[in-house]
Design a protein around this motif. Structure first.
Motif, PDB file in Angstrom:
ATOM      1  N   GLY A   1       0.980  -1.474  -0.047  1.00 49.15           N
ATOM      2  CA  GLY A   1       0.032   0.243  -0.054  1.00 49.15           C
ATOM      3  C   GLY A   1       0.821   0.781  -0.054  1.00 49.15           C
ATOM      4  N   GLU A   2       0.579   2.173   1.189  1.00 52.23           N
ATOM      5  CA  GLU A   2       1.120   3.635   0.891  1.00 52.23           C
ATOM      6  C   GLU A   2       2.812   3.755   0.900  1.00 52.23           C
ATOM      7  N   LEU A   3       2.562   2.436   2.331  1.00 57.30           N
ATOM      8  CA  LEU A   3       4.324   2.538   2.443  1.00 57.30           C
ATOM      9  C   LEU A   3       5.215   1.721   0.541  1.00 57.30           C
ATOM     10  N   LEU A   4       5.140   1.331  -0.387  1.00 55.29           N
ATOM     11  CA  LEU A   4       5.491   1.608  -0.952  1.00 55.29           C
ATOM     12  C   LEU A   4       4.680   2.905  -2.515  1.00 55.29           C
ATOM     13  N   LEU A   5       3.882   2.917  -2.254  1.00 59.01           N
ATOM     14  CA  LEU A   5       2.931   4.018  -2.937  1.00 59.01           C
ATOM     15  C   LEU A   5       3.247   5.781  -2.675  1.00 59.01           C
ATOM     16  N   ALA A   6       3.261   5.662  -1.191  1.00 57.70           N
ATOM     17  CA  ALA A   6       4.052   7.082  -1.091  1.00 57.70           C
ATOM     18  C   ALA A   6       5.288   7.888  -1.459  1.00 57.70           C
ATOM     19  N   PRO A   7       6.358   6.457  -1.747  1.00 57.13           N
ATOM     20  CA  PRO A   7       7.330   6.954  -1.589  1.00 57.13           C
ATOM     21  C   PRO A   7       7.647   7.221  -3.584  1.00 57.13           C
ATOM     22  N   ALA A   8       7.247   6.605  -3.653  1.00 52.87           N
ATOM     23  CA  ALA A   8       6.906   5.870  -5.447  1.00 52.87           C
ATOM     24  C   ALA A   8       6.471   7.579  -6.053  1.00 52.87           C
ATOM     25  N   ARG A   9       5.185   8.199  -5.750  1.00 51.58           N
ATOM     26  CA  ARG A   9       4.817   9.973  -5.656  1.00 51.58           C
ATOM     27  C   ARG A   9       5.809  10.299  -5.404  1.00 51.58           C
ATOM     28  N   ARG A  10       6.291  10.158  -4.938  1.00 53.74           N
ATOM     29  CA  ARG A  10       8.001  11.678  -4.420  1.00 53.74           C
ATOM     30  C   ARG A  10       8.421  11.310  -5.284  1.00 53.74           C
ATOM     31  N   ALA A  11       8.904  10.498  -5.917  1.00 55.79           N
ATOM     32  CA  ALA A  11       9.959  10.268  -6.423  1.00 55.79           C
ATOM     33  C   ALA A  11       9.378  10.500  -7.311  1.00 55.79           C
ATOM     34  N   PHE A  12       8.630   9.525  -8.148  1.00 54.80           N
ATOM     35  CA  PHE A  12       6.821  10.553  -9.437  1.00 54.80           C
ATOM     36  C   PHE A  12       7.541  11.831  -9.205  1.00 54.80           C
ATOM     37  N   ALA A  13       7.338  12.377  -8.522  1.00 56.22           N
ATOM     38  CA  ALA A  13       7.410  14.069  -8.520  1.00 56.22           C
ATOM     39  C   ALA A  13       8.426  14.831  -8.807  1.00 56.22           C
ATOM     40  N   ARG A  14       9.544  14.171  -8.207  1.00 60.26           N
ATOM     41  CA  ARG A  14      10.676  14.660  -8.356  1.00 60.26           C
ATOM     42  C   ARG A  14      11.298  14.634  -9.506  1.00 60.26           C
ATOM     43  N   ASN A  15      11.668  13.941 -10.320  1.00 58.48           N
ATOM     44  CA  ASN A  15      11.806  13.600 -11.461  1.00 58.48           C
ATOM     45  C   ASN A  15      11.250  13.230 -12.686  1.00 58.48           C
ATOM     46  N   LEU A  16      10.005  13.780 -12.475  1.00 56.24           N
ATOM     47  CA  LEU A  16       9.307  14.149 -13.944  1.00 56.24           C
ATOM     48  C   LEU A  16       9.131  15.066 -14.721  1.00 56.24           C
ATOM     49  N   THR A  17      10.413  15.119 -15.917  1.00 52.65           N
ATOM     50  CA  THR A  17      10.411  16.248 -16.673  1.00 52.65           C
ATOM     51  C   THR A  17       9.388  17.222 -17.002  1.00 52.65           C
ATOM     52  N   GLY A  18      10.534  18.203 -16.924  1.00 45.11           N
ATOM     53  CA  GLY A  18       8.632  19.460 -17.487  1.00 45.11           C
ATOM     54  C   GLY A  18       8.376  19.603 -16.434  1.00 45.11           C
ATOM     55  N   ARG A  19       8.440  19.377 -14.936  1.00 45.43           N
ATOM     56  CA  ARG A  19       6.972  19.120 -13.141  1.00 45.43           C
ATOM     57  C   ARG A  19       7.105  20.623 -13.736  1.00 45.43           C
ATOM     58  N   GLY A  20       5.883  20.801 -12.827  1.00 47.50           N
ATOM     59  CA  GLY A  20       5.759  22.681 -12.804  1.00 47.50           C
ATOM     60  C   GLY A  20       4.950  23.085 -14.416  1.00 47.50           C
ATOM     61  N   PHE A  21       4.855  22.515 -15.564  1.00 47.13           N
ATOM     62  CA  PHE A  21       4.606  22.733 -16.921  1.00 47.13           C
ATOM     63  C   PHE A  21       3.666  21.938 -17.538  1.00 47.13           C
ATOM     64  N   ARG A  22       3.287  20.810 -17.042  1.00 46.05           N
ATOM     65  CA  ARG A  22       2.059  19.791 -17.865  1.00 46.05           C
ATOM     66  C   ARG A  22       1.130  19.463 -16.785  1.00 46.05           C
ATOM     67  N   PRO A  23       0.518  18.483 -17.038  1.00 46.91           N
ATOM     68  CA  PRO A  23      -0.524  18.056 -15.371  1.00 46.91           C
ATOM     69  C   PRO A  23       0.509  16.659 -15.454  1.00 46.91           C
ATOM     70  N   PRO A  24       0.532  16.315 -13.848  1.00 51.63           N
ATOM     71  CA  PRO A  24       0.978  14.803 -14.006  1.00 51.63           C
ATOM     72  C   PRO A  24      -0.317  14.267 -13.804  1.00 51.63           C
ATOM     73  N   ALA A  25       1.095  12.771 -14.108  1.00 46.33           N
ATOM     74  CA  ALA A  25      -0.311  11.571 -14.244  1.00 46.33           C
ATOM     75  C   ALA A  25      -0.468  11.348 -12.865  1.00 46.33           C
ATOM     76  N   ARG A  26      -2.183  10.714 -12.281  1.00 49.74           N
ATOM     77  CA  ARG A  26      -2.065  10.135 -11.573  1.00 49.74           C
ATOM     78  C   ARG A  26      -1.523   8.557 -11.014  1.00 49.74           C
ATOM     79  N   ILE A  27      -1.104   8.361 -10.286  1.00 52.58           N
ATOM     80  CA  ILE A  27      -0.655   7.333  -9.677  1.00 52.58           C
ATOM     81  C   ILE A  27      -1.725   6.904  -8.289  1.00 52.58           C
ATOM     82  N   VAL A  28      -2.251   5.286  -8.921  1.00 55.26           N
ATOM     83  CA  VAL A  28      -3.754   4.887  -8.403  1.00 55.26           C
ATOM     84  C   VAL A  28      -3.519   3.089  -8.697  1.00 55.26           C
TER      85      VAL A  28
END
Lengths: 341, 341
Positions: A286-313
């Motif tokens: 659950g979130e023990l895996l997905l919470a750090p995944a979402r953080r790393a996704f947000a940190r490594n997404l190219t163009g972050r801030g200039f694009r709508p990010p994907a949902r991770i569910v």
């Protein structure tokens, strides 16, 4: 490929019944074969299962036939869909290669259609699960869906504009074998540094065993859980301990989650999906895996801030996604190949 | 978005002429704006160009208007397509973000349609080039095409089943920003280890400068070519020396080619295209780049031996691919939005 003669029941059914009819889905795993009768809304009406009978094609075919017979005794079945790890040809007829089963260019559909006198459609297990999540689960209404199944490895599939995108030769979606660490850990595929060596149940187990072997003070809970034998540690054990509050196990899941998020950011750079659906056994964390995944996704997404990010569910359909999707794909293809007319 | 009133000439043209008609394509680069009148077979009938006038939106719009006026004096034009580095919304109306131009959420189409009283379609430059190669060039008849444009960075785009696959928000295809070396070289996008930091003209220049700064015996040809000032070395200079036979420059291209091949293998794992078309300035190196890329691709392709490998071919249309594709996309979208009816 030669088309076998069909049982007359096929053509005699009421067209509406056939269109809305029931399909059997069969998910062939490494240890068990799970089957179910699935209706047009993705509900599983009846279930059956067997142990996977070794790897020989004839034995697997026999078990499939038994399951189909058992399930179709109670329902009027229009088609049978089979999902398995491996590469199927685009036509859904031949298994090109299966890692766990001894299938190499095996005309499985033809064999089974002869044996069962029913329409068969073969699909890759990750494709089947993604299709089920898009049709009935967490990916409904998404125009660009990427599905990741985290088991021992990483299964991947895409549903783009309402269609499974399987590539030119039917083998797309092997995201787990994108190399993200050249020269890194050896992968079963023969390369080094594949994503699934960093973000999977196997990766979690390997890291935990290494930690435990070093006999670090932080690894004592892990060692207690396996009578101090590091080699017995698996990803599932780490997940269980993490959920019970063991800090080291939580850190191990966090590391895997970060690799997961990095890989998802890579996929977002390439594919720009609206939603990532994450399924598979490792998701029990659950979130023990997905919470750090979402953080790393947000940190490594190219163009972050200039694009709508994907949902991770998280996936909705659990371990039955594969058989539900296999059944539904067989129904869809039965229609598109004109059998329902 | 409000639709501007159209010049009456639009609706008065003969429908067949409009359907087969001519379009203007405009490719906005960092240093020049190239334009051309393009027919329905992708031929460029007339050309015009200007220097890129700084980065201010109004100035760029003025140059576009001048070019359209100049070219349409001699031809009956049905639409204008504009390609630029950056992210366009899915509708082809707004520039979300452009790295080299000062466009942020700029409603470029609306501004230009008002100014020019003509139909405008905006596309990403890599998408435009890929579309051109699929319609008229090296990717013709390919059902799953991935295009890579190797310039200072890496441009990427996909044509899947006859459609540009642009993702959920229109920003797919940023293959160059897939992280293949966590913690590696800093990228302009803000991350580290992006593919384009290893397989691009910029990467070639950086590696060559580093080699030259170390004043290694193997770097003497490179240093001679720039009056012993390593900072003046560019990717283009390395390519030129390599073609003249300089061994160090050839090695540098080989290194970049190997990273190129590794990244293509990653894309093949995910997307399973039938063909990769490789274009852009770095392709002037020809087989000095592509031969090592093909070797590395074959060595790193997951499942090699059990799948048909993708072809890796050079782009056909050269530097005009962008304007040809932009023109053709404007024609296609003019049709699909019903303007031709």
């Amino acid at each position: 490929m030669r088309r076998p003669r069909l049982a007359p029941t096929f053509r005699q059914q009421d067209p509406r019944l056939r269109r809305r009819g029931l399909a059997i889905g069969i998910d062939i795993g490494g240890t068990k074969v799970a089957a179910g009768v699935v209706d047009a809304e993705g509900r599983v009406l009846r279930r059956a299962r067997r142990a996977t009978p070794g790897t020989r094609p004839r034995e697997v075919e026999r078990v499939i036939a038994e399951l189909v017979e058992e399930l179709s005794a109670h329902h009027r079945i229009t088609s049978v869909g089979i999902g398995a790890a491996g590469w199927m040809d685009l036509d859904g007829g031949t298994v090109l290669f299966s890692p766990h089963l001894a299938w190499r260019n095996e005309p499985l559909r033809e064999n089974l259609e002869k044996l069962l006198r029913r329409r068969i459609y073969l699909s890759n297990d990750a494709d089947a699960a993604a299709w089920a999540e898009w049709r009935f689960g967490a990916g409904k209404h998404e125009s660009r869906l990427v599905c990741i199944t985290l088991g021992t490895g990483i299964g991947g599939a895409m549903v783009m504009s309402g269609r499974l995108e399987r590539g030119r030769y039917g083998v797309a979606g092997e995201f787990g074998h994108q190399i993200i660490m050249p020269g890194g850990h050896r992968c079963e595929c023969g390369n080094r540094g594949c994503w699934e060596q960093y973000a999977s149940g196997n990766a979690l187990g390997r890291e935990a065993r290494e930690l435990a072997r070093a006999n670090s003070p932080v690894a004592q809970e892990l060692l207690r859980a396996v009578d101090r034998d590091p080699e017995r540690i698996t990803g599932a054990i780490v997940t269980e301990l993490a959920r019970e509050g063991d800090a080291a196990s939580q850190e191990l899941l966090e590391d895997v989650g970060e690799w997961l998020g990095l890989g998802l950011a890579n996929l977002a750079a390439a594919l720009d999906p609206g939603t990532f659906v994450i399924g598979g056994g490792l998701c029990d964390a659950g979130e023990l895996l997905l919470a750090p995944a979402r953080r790393a996704f947000a940190r490594n997404l190219t163009g972050r801030g200039f694009r709508p990010p994907a949902r991770i569910v998280r996936a909705d359909l659990g371990p039955e996604a594969g058989l539900i999707g296999a059944a539904d794909l067989s129904r869809v293809h039965l229609r598109s190949r004109g059998w329902a007319h």
